[in-house]
Enzyme design. Sequence first.
Site, PDB file in Angstrom:
ATOM      1  N   SER A  21     -10.902   7.820   3.067  1.00  0.00           N
ATOM      2  CA  SER A  21      -9.440   7.841   3.003  1.00  0.00           C
ATOM      3  C   SER A  21      -9.001   8.824   1.916  1.00  0.00           C
ATOM      4  CB  SER A  21      -8.905   6.423   2.791  1.00  0.00           C
ATOM      5  OG  SER A  21      -7.524   6.354   3.059  1.00  0.00           O
ATOM      6  N   GLU A  80      -7.517   3.561  13.446  1.00  0.00           N
ATOM      7  CA  GLU A  80      -7.252   3.617  12.005  1.00  0.00           C
ATOM      8  C   GLU A  80      -6.013   2.815  11.596  1.00  0.00           C
ATOM      9  OE1 GLU A  80      -8.943   5.222   9.596  1.00  0.00           O
ATOM     10  OE2 GLU A  80     -10.178   6.752  10.586  1.00  0.00           O
ATOM     11  N   HIS A 117      -9.255   1.306  10.001  1.00  0.00           N
ATOM     12  CA  HIS A 117      -9.368   1.964   8.705  1.00  0.00           C
ATOM     13  C   HIS A 117     -10.045   1.033   7.697  1.00  0.00           C
ATOM     14  CE1 HIS A 117      -8.085   5.144   5.970  1.00  0.00           C
ATOM     15  NE2 HIS A 117      -7.643   4.236   5.121  1.00  0.00           N
TER      16      HIS A 117
END
Length: 508
Positions: free
Chosen positions: A181, A310, A402
């Site tokens: 990320s 995600e 995610h």
Amino acid sequence: MTFQTTSGRVRGRETVDGVTAVLGIPYAAPPFGALRFREPRPASVWDGVRDCTEFGAIAPQSAELPGAPVWRVGDEDVLSVNVWVPERVGGGALPVFFWIHGGAYTFGSSAQPDFDGTALARAGLVVVSCNYRVGFEGFGHVPGFPENRGLLDQVAALRWVRENIASFGGDPGNVTVAGHSAGGGSVVCLMAMERTRTRGLFRRAVAHSVPNAFYTVGLAAAITERVAAQGGVDPTAKGLLSLSPAELVAASDAVAARCGAEPVAAIHAYDSVIFQPVVDGEVLPADPLRAFASGAARDVDLLVCHALEEYRFLHAVGAVREVTTEEELADFAEALCLPARLVEGYRALMPDASVLDRYLAVFGDAQFGEYTTRLAERHARAGGRAYLARFARRRGAARPWHTGDVPFAFGNLDAVGADFLIGGTPDEHDRALSRRMLRSWADFAATGDPGWPAVSADTTPVRCWGVPGDHLADDDGSGLRALWRDVRFGLLAPGRVAGRRSPGSSGG
């Protein structure tokens, strides 16, 4: 066990299977007082042996994450590294795996339980992680001071590795920098930086879920104006320096909380992350996609990965605005400068999905999936070596979202908080997947080969991680990639935010 560093000797503690964890080693001076908003400076030296058996203080932030320390007013010695050293039985220096935590460039730390380096160290790596400045301290625009101070901290930590890691049994000539990320975004920024800053600091890079989010200086300055106004000061260096770190955290949080109603750029109406790397022409000369296409980082081997869904995680934690009608979805697409045909294409490919599901799919691909994939393709076509993977593991209600891939790749499925990230208690199929993903990281760090074919100028093979097994696919049989073919990505800049919105992106 003790180790010698350039600042003095340090003592760690044994974890399991002979792995020694040396935690909270300062790599730079506390970035406050006269050093606030400046490039990192060398850490002070000490006499005797420094006890390094606990994680160091974390950077100013308001987040409280499961199992991790919180920032407390007065904590200043926040620039530290952690090293996990495996038991040595002969042989030469070991590959080094350097981890950069995520957290929207606003929160997080290296002390999060899912980032424990013990399992990776047992796989034959010396593992290093670092804390760096986040939020306004690390990425806020301050007139007359350097942009991207959080990235500069990471460079300083990598220099510490070059100068010290041999004492821990690591090879300073075989360093892999990795992150997820915002950490993955940091990795590709380090690759895109002027090479005089980073040359020789790493030879390989692992970047999971790289966000498509880079600011112009103008947008960074506009954010600063909002934060300064919230704090009751002028948006000048003097005004900003007059606010304490705690006051800046509070002012930044307040601005982010109002972004849905008062966006600075159009995307802020949907995702309120207000700090991103700034393409300033100096610390970061170009956004990574353009830098990779020009061959700026072709000497670095690259492994990228993204999750198939995600934004389901970000929706689950309340980090994004809901979109539930076709009209709202059209407004969202226009805000991100996405063509109407793309939205229609998702409707055709997902005929039974709700508007919310299609919105999250488009948002996830726009911000992570397609961008991450293009980085691999641009890198390969410019002469670099790149590998692509996708996290596709589904089990029951657990989705490939995610952060879900991180505990698998670290081998930390039983860490505090991991059950939420992976969607429940792991079973034996999950543990087998974790072993495969961890092995791919370790092999890539050691040899540059994670175990599947590299992306080429003509083909994009993808390792799809899943349970009960993985598979190798050509990208892409689903038709999604074709929808994105002519969509251009660029920098986020201040834009019109009333009615139908435009983020003011430049093409890329």
